[in-house]
Design a protein around this motif. Structure first.
Motif, mmCIF file in Angstrom:
data_model
loop_
_atom_site.group_PDB
_atom_site.id
_atom_site.type_symbol
_atom_site.label_atom_id
_atom_site.label_comp_id
_atom_site.label_asym_id
_atom_site.label_seq_id
_atom_site.Cartn_x
_atom_site.Cartn_y
_atom_site.Cartn_z
ATOM 1 N N LEU A 37 0.928 -1.204 0.482
ATOM 2 C CA LEU A 37 0.306 -0.514 -0.178
ATOM 3 C C LEU A 37 0.557 1.081 -0.371
ATOM 4 C CD1 LEU A 37 -2.990 -1.031 1.955
ATOM 5 C CD2 LEU A 37 -2.524 -0.959 -0.063
ATOM 6 N N ASP A 86 -5.543 -4.735 -1.981
ATOM 7 C CA ASP A 86 -6.263 -4.644 -1.334
ATOM 8 C C ASP A 86 -5.877 -4.055 0.222
ATOM 9 O OD1 ASP A 86 -6.863 -6.994 -0.663
ATOM 10 O OD2 ASP A 86 -8.752 -6.468 -0.838
ATOM 11 N N GLY A 87 -4.846 -4.519 0.272
ATOM 12 C CA GLY A 87 -4.413 -4.674 1.869
ATOM 13 C C GLY A 87 -4.848 -5.590 3.095
#
Length: 362
Positions: free
Chosen positions: A253, A307-308
């Motif tokens: 991220l 997306d983390g």
């Protein structure tokens, strides 16, 4: 884009009694006064600390469960919250080579401008295949160094298939062949760029290692609990499994062009340099788009999705054979609809025939 040589700001080190304790490694010079050790646990906290970790995997032979592997596992949601925690995910562990992506980011913060295959190799536990060995030699030569400057031990290729071919061709144990030689070559190159001593680059007191510790703490969001010596001779930094998952999450991220994101992008673009042509980390990063994956010795694994969402676990007895089924189950619990074929139950053989499997049980 080059990372700033000054590196990230050190994580604040509060001196509260519950804070982890920094243990200097061999040969280190005295640093900042460490926080007091953890306070004595009482009541429910003590019971939790002494709890036996849950069984994560079992070995089934001919319908009979002959072995069980216990451990701890944490899954983080896309927002960074803990979606699942099995065992004690707040206890420090040595992530071993699962720390390498953060170490590579620390090398970039030191001022070394690496990219592509070279940066992936800096974060690698490579198989010792010819293309791995050749690039390590090139990286050393580009810095005016040679294999003699490496402080990792001589070894055979990590991949058993490659090791057989290497020995059949007359190969012997060499430092370049050791699976951590890419990381060591990058560490040496960073020292050359900064004018730091190269002969002591593996000492915890070395400025390069101080910078790497800061990056590990920043990405994990917690203090390093202990400093040891890894199998390759470099400092080994203990963090919790939750911190390890947070660190991998922070890499995928991180802003584009940052040191942390550059490491994640290089590993995902060149996974064969992170592991090897037959290794699970390579196949997983190829088959699961955007995934960042790195295993460590003593059965540690960390994975982050773009997306983390993130996962980290350790099998308590260090049995690497349990990694694949536990990883497959962990990915499924993360919401991965199609788990890559690189991971899953492992066949148990009897007389050369499959008679059972090693499977996840959570």
């Amino acid at each position: 884009m080059s990372a700033s040589p000054s590196g990230p700001e050190p994580l604040p080190r509060p001196g509260h009694p519950s804070g982890p304790r920094l243990v200097p490694g061999p040969g280190s010079r005295p640093g900042p006064a460490p926080s007091p050790g953890p306070a004595a646990l009482t009541g429910a906290d003590a019971e939790s600390a002494d709890a036996v970790p849950p069984v994560l995997a079992e070995v089934v032979r001919s319908g009979f469960v002959e072995s069980r592997h216990r451990g701890s596992l944490v899954v983080l949601g896309a927002d960074g919250s803990v979606d699942l925690a099995l065992g004690d995910v707040g206890a420090p562990v040595f992530p071993r080579s699962a720390n390498k992506p953060m170490q590579a980011a620390g090398i970039l913060h030191a001022g070394l401008d690496l990219a592509g295959e070279r940066l992936a190799l800096a974060a690698a536990s490579h198989s010792g295949e010819p293309f791995h060995r050749d690039l390590v030699v090139k990286m050393l030569a580009e810095s005016g160094l040679s294999e003699a400057d490496l402080r990792c031990p001589a070894d055979l290729p990590l991949d058993p298939v490659e090791a057989e071919a290497y020995l059949a061709g007359g190969g012997v144990r060499e430092r370049v062949t050791m699976n951590c030689s890419g990381k060591h070559a990058a560490m040496l190159a960073a020292c050359v760029v900064r004018g730091w001593p190269t002969e002591s680059y593996t000492e915890p007191s070395h400025p390069l290692q101080h910078g790497i510790l800061t990056v590990v703490e920043q990405t994990a969001g917690e203090r390093v609990a202990a400093v040891g010596t890894d199998g390759c001779g470099a400092p080994l930094l203990a963090i919790t499994l939750t911190g390890l998952a947070r660190a991998f999450r922070s890499l995928v991220l991180a802003p584009e062009g940052s040191a942390e994101r550059r490491v994640a992008d290089a590993m995902r673009a060149h996974p064969e340099y992170v592991a090897g042509t037959r290794r699970p980390d390579t196949r997983l990063m190829r088959e699961l788009p955007g995934a960042l994956s790195k295993m460590g010795a003593e059965a540690v694994q960390a994975v982050a999705l773009p997306d983390g969402r993130a996962l980290a676990f350790k099998v308590e007895d260090g049995a690497v054979r349990a990694l694949s089924p536990v990883l497959a189950r962990g990915l499924a619990l993360m919401g991965v609809r199609t788990v890559p074929g690189a991971v899953g139950p492992v066949p148990v053989l009897g007389g050369g025939t499959e008679v059972g499997e090693i499977r996840a049980v959570f």
